[in-house]
Design a protein around this motif. Structure first.
Motif, PDB file in Angstrom:
ATOM      1  N   ILE A 430     -80.202  38.489 -28.281  1.00 18.93           N
ATOM      2  CA  ILE A 430     -80.436  37.467 -29.306  1.00 18.93           C
ATOM      3  C   ILE A 430     -81.936  37.186 -29.361  1.00 18.93           C
ATOM      4  N   THR A 431     -82.645  37.965 -30.171  1.00 23.75           N
ATOM      5  CA  THR A 431     -84.101  37.858 -30.292  1.00 23.75           C
ATOM      6  C   THR A 431     -84.495  37.897 -31.766  1.00 23.75           C
ATOM      7  N   VAL A 438     -80.638  37.519 -36.164  1.00 26.03           N
ATOM      8  CA  VAL A 438     -81.395  36.684 -37.102  1.00 26.03           C
ATOM      9  C   VAL A 438     -80.561  36.395 -38.345  1.00 26.03           C
ATOM     10  N   GLY A 439     -79.859  37.411 -38.835  1.00 20.68           N
ATOM     11  CA  GLY A 439     -79.019  37.213 -40.012  1.00 20.68           C
ATOM     12  C   GLY A 439     -77.894  36.236 -39.748  1.00 20.68           C
ATOM     13  N   ARG A 440     -77.288  36.340 -38.572  1.00 15.24           N
ATOM     14  CA  ARG A 440     -76.209  35.412 -38.206  1.00 15.24           C
ATOM     15  C   ARG A 440     -76.729  33.985 -38.114  1.00 15.24           C
ATOM     16  N   LEU A 441     -77.889  33.799 -37.499  1.00 15.77           N
ATOM     17  CA  LEU A 441     -78.479  32.474 -37.372  1.00 15.77           C
ATOM     18  C   LEU A 441     -78.798  31.885 -38.741  1.00 15.77           C
ATOM     19  N   ASN A 442     -79.418  32.678 -39.602  1.00 17.98           N
ATOM     20  CA  ASN A 442     -79.772  32.182 -40.940  1.00 17.98           C
ATOM     21  C   ASN A 442     -78.535  31.846 -41.754  1.00 17.98           C
ATOM     22  N   SER A 443     -77.489  32.634 -41.581  1.00 12.03           N
ATOM     23  CA  SER A 443     -76.247  32.363 -42.294  1.00 12.03           C
ATOM     24  C   SER A 443     -75.645  31.030 -41.882  1.00 12.03           C
ATOM     25  N   LEU A 444     -75.675  30.762 -40.578  1.00 12.67           N
ATOM     26  CA  LEU A 444     -75.139  29.488 -40.087  1.00 12.67           C
ATOM     27  C   LEU A 444     -75.995  28.311 -40.545  1.00 12.67           C
ATOM     28  N   ALA A 458     -79.575  21.364 -38.921  1.00 10.34           N
ATOM     29  CA  ALA A 458     -78.782  22.550 -39.255  1.00 10.34           C
ATOM     30  C   ALA A 458     -79.094  23.686 -38.287  1.00 10.34           C
ATOM     31  N   LYS A 459     -80.373  23.847 -37.941  1.00 12.72           N
ATOM     32  CA  LYS A 459     -80.738  24.896 -36.999  1.00 12.72           C
ATOM     33  C   LYS A 459     -80.182  24.609 -35.609  1.00 12.72           C
ATOM     34  N   ILE A 460     -80.219  23.323 -35.215  1.00  7.74           N
ATOM     35  CA  ILE A 460     -79.671  22.943 -33.898  1.00  7.74           C
ATOM     36  C   ILE A 460     -78.183  23.261 -33.832  1.00  7.74           C
ATOM     37  N   LYS A 461     -77.458  22.911 -34.911  1.00 10.20           N
ATOM     38  CA  LYS A 461     -76.025  23.174 -34.931  1.00 10.20           C
ATOM     39  C   LYS A 461     -75.746  24.682 -34.955  1.00 10.20           C
ATOM     40  N   ALA A 462     -76.562  25.409 -35.689  1.00 13.61           N
ATOM     41  CA  ALA A 462     -76.386  26.860 -35.749  1.00 13.61           C
ATOM     42  C   ALA A 462     -76.580  27.487 -34.370  1.00 13.61           C
ATOM     43  N   MET A 463     -77.600  27.037 -33.638  1.00 14.31           N
ATOM     44  CA  MET A 463     -77.845  27.541 -32.291  1.00 14.31           C
ATOM     45  C   MET A 463     -76.682  27.183 -31.350  1.00 14.31           C
ATOM     46  N   ALA A 464     -76.104  25.985 -31.577  1.00 11.82           N
ATOM     47  CA  ALA A 464     -74.971  25.562 -30.750  1.00 11.82           C
ATOM     48  C   ALA A 464     -73.760  26.472 -30.984  1.00 11.82           C
ATOM     49  N   ILE A 466     -73.863  29.627 -31.950  1.00 12.66           N
ATOM     50  CA  ILE A 466     -74.160  30.909 -31.310  1.00 12.66           C
ATOM     51  C   ILE A 466     -73.970  30.797 -29.785  1.00 12.66           C
ATOM     52  N   GLU A 467     -74.402  29.686 -29.224  1.00 11.77           N
ATOM     53  CA  GLU A 467     -74.220  29.461 -27.782  1.00 11.77           C
ATOM     54  C   GLU A 467     -72.738  29.454 -27.430  1.00 11.77           C
ATOM     55  N   GLN A 468     -71.944  28.786 -28.235  1.00  5.52           N
ATOM     56  CA  GLN A 468     -70.506  28.732 -27.988  1.00  5.52           C
ATOM     57  C   GLN A 468     -69.884  30.128 -28.075  1.00  5.52           C
ATOM     58  N   THR A 469     -70.345  30.914 -29.034  1.00  2.04           N
ATOM     59  CA  THR A 469     -69.858  32.286 -29.181  1.00  2.04           C
ATOM     60  C   THR A 469     -70.206  33.119 -27.958  1.00  2.04           C
ATOM     61  N   VAL A 470     -71.437  32.957 -27.453  1.00  6.25           N
ATOM     62  CA  VAL A 470     -71.872  33.682 -26.254  1.00  6.25           C
ATOM     63  C   VAL A 470     -71.021  33.294 -25.056  1.00  6.25           C
ATOM     64  N   VAL A 471     -70.727  32.002 -24.916  1.00  2.54           N
ATOM     65  CA  VAL A 471     -69.921  31.519 -23.790  1.00  2.54           C
ATOM     66  C   VAL A 471     -68.508  32.112 -23.847  1.00  2.54           C
ATOM     67  N   LYS A 472     -67.909  32.095 -25.042  1.00  3.64           N
ATOM     68  CA  LYS A 472     -66.555  32.630 -25.184  1.00  3.64           C
ATOM     69  C   LYS A 472     -66.528  34.133 -24.915  1.00  3.64           C
ATOM     70  N   GLN A 473     -67.512  34.846 -25.439  1.00  2.78           N
ATOM     71  CA  GLN A 473     -67.549  36.288 -25.225  1.00  2.78           C
ATOM     72  C   GLN A 473     -67.794  36.614 -23.753  1.00  2.78           C
TER      73      GLN A 473
END
Length: 517
Positions: A430-431, A438-444, A458-464, A466-473
């Motif tokens: 995730i860089t 980047v596309g996933r982040l911008n979409s969120l 919105a960016k904070i929530k988007a990062m959250a 992605i973080e949740q997705t990383v934790v689940k994966q």
């Protein structure tokens, strides 16, 4: 005893054993509900499981001794009464520590229901039909922990968690009443000797400390916590002292000398490994199903049900195969191969895996248990003299419980560490140079901005997200790694089977096990 009374007694003691074994897993799907209802943390609520396991492991190896002291009939019926009363008190508990206290007492009462039930069933069958007795008892050993989550899920989704304990009351009353009229003392009564209080104290201290370390070690960050370190030292000293003491005195509370039987020793090792596979699979599957795949408690419970039904047929089949002259080596090997196949398949699941696929996988797990239960249970006791069968059965059952406790503890530690590794591996990707990230982040971000949220939030929530997705994966990858590890353990145990059984020259089941001489 006529055939009707004999059949009724078999059904009664099997029902009591199943009731006890169901309680080892039925609360697993209810912990979060108990936590919220009693105002306790989930960490404190897990002591409901821990307390029961500790009591079980303490009492199981001394059931033979307690049977000699109180008489089998009195001790067995008394244990059912204690189990029933404490079940009612668990359901009535108003706070978490009252529940934990009565859960511990419930485990003490339940300990006898397994070993004594096994001894009674084996006593009711002649030597040449011991494989049939093993199959019948195996139904309870396997079905109990397997249908526990199913029952728990149905109760939690449709009623409330106290019913998990209240349901034991009518079943226990029926079992105690039936045993009052049907159960008799064994043909060979064990001799009552001087009470080995030192042995009891060392065993209770050692097993209690060990079980607490196994159950709570990962949660408490192992030896970074003072009391875990103290309990580990206590367990080592107490259990070492217990073994030395029991082998030294004339009338021990646990007759460890039965391990002179080569067949019992090997059976205990393999039963320990089987316990690891049995309990970790029941532990991991609901966690994945509910936390990662979004299944309800009822849906999760029903994943295990088809396998449980098929396992009954497998248990009966394995008993008949051995009795008809099929090499027990083939049956045991088939059981281990089924477990290896199950774990291999589960190590390949992902977020798109269907309930149907998991159910099919669990059927192989069920068949593995079915093919292992009959020969291993038979192996543990068939070379022992009648007077030592209760002690051998108790020690073998304890090894299954210890295997389960050790397995769950090891899986918890393993998955926690693998989760950290997988999280690091995923975060590396995730860089700003990764176009997909980047596309996933911008979409969120665009999604949240469309909902009226300002760009910063919105960016904070988007990062959250992605973080949740990383934790689940990371969690999913760590759990499938755990299945792979358990499958590897069973594969490594396969060579031990060569020491367990050899092809019989005839159909007599007494030829199934390795001779002790």
């Amino acid at each position: 005893m006529n055939n009707l009374k004999r059949s009724l007694l078999i059904i009664t003691v099997l029902m009591a054993a199943v009731m006890e074994l169901i309680d080892t897993t039925i609360v697993n799907v209810a912990l979060s509900h108990m936590s919220g209802n009693l105002g306790a943390t989930l960490e404190d609520t897990t002591w409901v499981v821990t307390a029961y396991a500790i009591a079980n492991v303490i009492i199981i190896p001394i059931t033979s001794f307690l049977t000699a002291i109180f008489g089998r009939r009195n001790y067995y019926i008394g244990s059912i009464v204690v189990f029933v009363v404490c079940s009612f008190m668990c359901g009535s508990a108003g706070d978490i520590w009252t529940l934990v206290f009565f859960r511990f007492l419930q485990g003490l009462g339940g300990g006898a229901l397994l070993s004594v039930s096994q001894a009674v069933i084996f006593e009711l069958f002649p030597k040449e039909k011991q494989s049939v007795a093993s199959a019948i008892f195996g139904i309870g050993v396997f079905i109990g922990p397997t249908i526990g989550p199913t029952m728990g899920g149905i109760i939690i989704d449709n009623y409330s968690w106290p019913l998990i304990f209240y349901i034991n009351v009518p079943i226990g009353i029926l079992a105690a009443t039936a045993c009052y009229f049907l159960l008799t003392e064994p043909a060979i009564k064990p001799k009552v000797n001087k009470i080995d209080w030192t042995g009891i104290a060392l065993l209770a201290t050692g097993i209690g400390s060990l079980q607490t370390v196994l159950e709570r070690g990962q949660t408490e960050d192992w030896f970074a916590t003072g009391y875990i370190t103290v309990l580990t030292i206590t367990a080592i000293v107490s259990l070492t002292g217990f073994v030395i003491w029991e082998l030294k005195i004339e009338h021990p509370v646990v007759n460890l000398r039965v391990f002179r039987s080569k067949s019992l020793t090997i059976a205990a090792i393999l039963t320990f490994i089987t316990g690891i596979g049995m309990f970790t699979s029941v532990f991991l599957t609901p966690v994945i199903a509910q936390r990662l795949l979004g299944f309800s408690p009822t849906q999760t419970g029903f994943l295990l049900l088809p396998g449980a039904i098929i396992a009954i047929v497998g248990l009966i089949l394995s008993g008949r195969l051995i009795q008809s002259g099929v090499s027990p080596l083939m049956v045991v090997a088939a059981g281990f191969m089924c477990f290896i196949y199950f774990n291999w398949n589960m190590s390949g699941i992902n977020f798109d895996t269907s309930a149907h696929t998991i159910t099919i996988n669990l059927i192989f797990r069920a068949l593995g248990m079915a093919f292992l239960t009959v020969p291993l249970t038979m192996l543990a006791v068939s070379s022992l003299p009648p007077a030592d069968i209760p002690q051998g059965a108790a020690l073998n059952n304890m090894m299954r419980q210890l295997g389960g406790a050790f397995g769950i503890s090891a899986v918890n530690t393993f998955t926690a560490r693998r989760m950290a590794v997988h999280r690091t591996d995923l975060l590396v990707n995730i860089t700003n140079t990764n176009s997909y990230a980047v596309g996933r982040l911008n979409s969120l971000i665009s999604y949240f901005e469309h909902k009226g949220i300002n760009p910063i939030d919105a960016k904070i929530k988007a990062m959250a997200v992605i973080e949740q997705t990383v934790v689940k994966q990371s969690a999913m990858l760590s759990y499938v790694d755990a299945f792979a590890m358990i499958g590897l353990l069973f594969a490594m145990a396969l060579p031990l089977l060569l020491l367990v059984v050899k092809s019989p020259k005839n159909a007599a089941i007494s030829k199934m096990v390795i001779a002790d001489h």
